[in-house]
Design a protein around this motif. Structure first.
Motif, PDB file in Angstrom:
ATOM      1  N   SER A 295      -0.052   2.326  -5.041  1.00  0.00           N
ATOM      2  CA  SER A 295       0.198   0.966  -4.561  1.00  0.00           C
ATOM      3  C   SER A 295       0.604   0.041  -5.710  1.00  0.00           C
TER       4      SER A 295
ATOM      5  N   LEU B 217      -8.676   1.616  -3.333  1.00  0.00           N
ATOM      6  CA  LEU B 217      -8.545   2.162  -1.983  1.00  0.00           C
ATOM      7  C   LEU B 217      -9.923   2.328  -1.344  1.00  0.00           C
TER       8      LEU B 217
ATOM      9  N   PHE C 259     -10.439   6.917  -6.325  1.00  0.00           N
ATOM     10  CA  PHE C 259      -9.440   5.899  -5.986  1.00  0.00           C
ATOM     11  C   PHE C 259     -10.178   4.582  -5.740  1.00  0.00           C
TER      12      PHE C 259
ATOM     13  N   GLY D 189       0.828  -1.198   0.000  1.00  0.00           N
ATOM     14  CA  GLY D 189       0.000   0.000   0.000  1.00  0.00           C
ATOM     15  C   GLY D 189       0.866   1.253   0.000  1.00  0.00           C
TER      16      GLY D 189
ATOM     17  N   CYS E  20      -3.189   4.572   3.733  1.00  0.00           N
ATOM     18  CA  CYS E  20      -3.916   5.837   3.813  1.00  0.00           C
ATOM     19  C   CYS E  20      -4.084   6.275   5.263  1.00  0.00           C
TER      20      CYS E  20
ATOM     21  N   VAL F 191       0.079   5.305  -0.437  1.00  0.00           N
ATOM     22  CA  VAL F 191      -0.957   6.324  -0.617  1.00  0.00           C
ATOM     23  C   VAL F 191      -0.398   7.685  -0.237  1.00  0.00           C
TER      24      VAL F 191
ATOM     25  N   ARG G 141      -3.980  -0.874   1.018  1.00  0.00           N
ATOM     26  CA  ARG G 141      -4.116   0.517   0.592  1.00  0.00           C
ATOM     27  C   ARG G 141      -4.752   1.354   1.702  1.00  0.00           C
TER      28      ARG G 141
ATOM     29  N   ASP H 231      -3.050   7.103  -5.179  1.00  0.00           N
ATOM     30  CA  ASP H 231      -2.844   5.721  -4.752  1.00  0.00           C
ATOM     31  C   ASP H 231      -1.804   5.128  -5.688  1.00  0.00           C
TER      32      ASP H 231
END
Length: 424
Positions: A295, A378, A375, A276, A404, A278, A400, A293
């Protein structure tokens, strides 16, 4: 066959919508009041709505039609002037006159249509109509019930003619107005529903488009919604809901950032979960934004470390916050190898992903976080987080979402809101 027809006959065939339309694009039988077309992107919803309006205007010269978009710009650029809009679907000899300054369209026979914005609900208080076409109702801004007030004002003014009717075309989203109409489907033919997927219109869509969207969104909850036309319900008790995220969405680049953080949730192995990555920023207005994002999936340590470094460089990040539970020394070494000057901070979680997410979800509820864009994966993961430590979203782990949460915690909650931290 076309060579055997004279020009007028060829025109008649060319502009004969029932001849070219799929069955799902033609009005359903019965004296329905509302026809809700809820289908995936590229299904042909705009063409269906425009052709229905054209049919009404050409058959009922006294028709007074409301054209309601999420904004006046959307109403003009999509419903009227778009490639599948009213002007494009009208044959030359019956093409209406468009009067932009008056927000009005007038057909040769006398039927008229007026353009409205769903963001201006009061504009529909008073005017009377016999018909209405409402486009992308799931996009209508429902902050403080605005979309529902617009719809109610439209209904109260729909009192001309013998059979007032509304066509509502939309890609499904679990918004209050859409839920309300779905609850009315089948009630004495009051609301009739047509569903459809993107692939139903595959013959009229570029092959590359089908390939790209299937690869990007296939198998995701958003793909089921945006391509398959499925209304995705929120999980009961989820920390995030899709309606909440929609209310937090804004265009990219609307506010300058004072800080930018890259949150990282490293994978346990290259064959395991995604890494992930972000990017979040703090705006000059004190509101945090999810910016990107970045990732990567099934990546080697070197590859995901490069992706982190590239994201930090691209967004001029002040700091990279990386979870170090899977081996702090290894995480640091890999990231330093990608960029020795990376402004790195390692954090060690003593609580689970969902527990860490709860205070961040509260920031969304308070209106202190926005999404600068869409996104998909996410947001699917955020909507799969449940209180008590349960995750019911896509994939085995909300990587993700966790990245975040780390970034937003660093930006908005400070050390008081963080788990125990290692600082290197």
């Amino acid at each position: 066959m076309p060579d055997m027809l004279d020009p007028s006959e060829r025109d008649a065939v060319l502009w004969n919508w029932p001849m070219w339309a799929r069955a799902s694009q033609l009005p359903p039988p019965g004296d329905w009041r509302i026809w809700l077309i809820m289908a995936g992107r590229g299904f042909g919803k705009t063409r269906t709505g425009a052709e229905w309006v054209r049919m009404v205007a050409e058959s009922d010269h006294s028709a007074r039609i409301a054209l309601v978009g999420s904004s006046l710009h959307e109403a003009r650029s999509v419903m009227v002037e778009g490639e599948s809009g009213l002007m494009a679907v009208s044959p030359p000899h019956l093409r209406p006159r468009y009067e932009p300054s008056l927000r009005r369209i007038v057909w040769p026979g006398g039927a008229q249509a007026l353009l409205y914005s769903a963001a201006e609900a009061e504009a529909l208080r008073g005017p009377q109509h016999s018909h209405a076409w409402c486009d992308e109702i799931a996009k209508w801004d429902d902050n403080q019930g605005q979309a529902r007030r617009c719809w109610d004002n439209l209904l109260l003014g729909l009192r001309l003619g013998d059979l007032p009717q509304i066509v509502a075309t939309t890609t499904p989203r679990a918004m209050p107005l859409v839920r309300r109409l779905m609850a009315q489907v089948g009630a004495e033919d009051d609301v009739v529903l047509t569903r459809g997927s993107t692939l139903e219109n595959e013959a009229n869509l570029p092959g590359r488009f089908i390939t790209d969207v299937t690869r990007e969104f296939g198998g995701t909850l958003l793909g089921r919604q945006e391509l398959d036309g499925e209304l995705i319900d929120d999980l009961p008790g989820a920390l995030w809901t899709r309606s909440r995220i929609e209310q937090c969405r804004e265009p990219i680049g609307t506010t300058a950032m004072t800080r930018v953080i890259v949150g990282v949730d490293p994978p346990a192995s290259a064959e395991g979960d995604a890494c992930g990555i972000v990017v979040c920023g703090l705006g000059e207005d004190g509101v945090a934004r999810v910016l990107a994002d970045a990732s990567v999936e099934k990546a080697s340590p070197e590859r995901w470390a490069r992706a982190v470094a590239e994201a930090a460089r691209a967004w001029s990040a002040d700091r990279v916050v990386a979870e170090a539970n899977q081996g702090g020394a290894m995480v640091e070494a890999v990231l330093r190898a990608a960029n020795a000057a990376l402004p790195l901070r390692l954090v060690h979680a003593v609580r689970g992903k969902v527990a860490r997410a709860e205070p961040v979800a509260a920031l969304y509820e308070a209106g202190r976080v926005r999404h600068a864009g869409l996104f998909t994966r996410l947001e699917d993961e955020l909507c799969g987080l449940l209180p008590g430590g349960t995750y019911q979203g896509p994939g085995r782990s909300p990587d993700r979402a966790d990245a975040c949460v780390w970034a937003l915690t660093e930006l908005m909650l400070g050390r008081a809101g963080e788990p125990r931290i290692w600082i290197d």
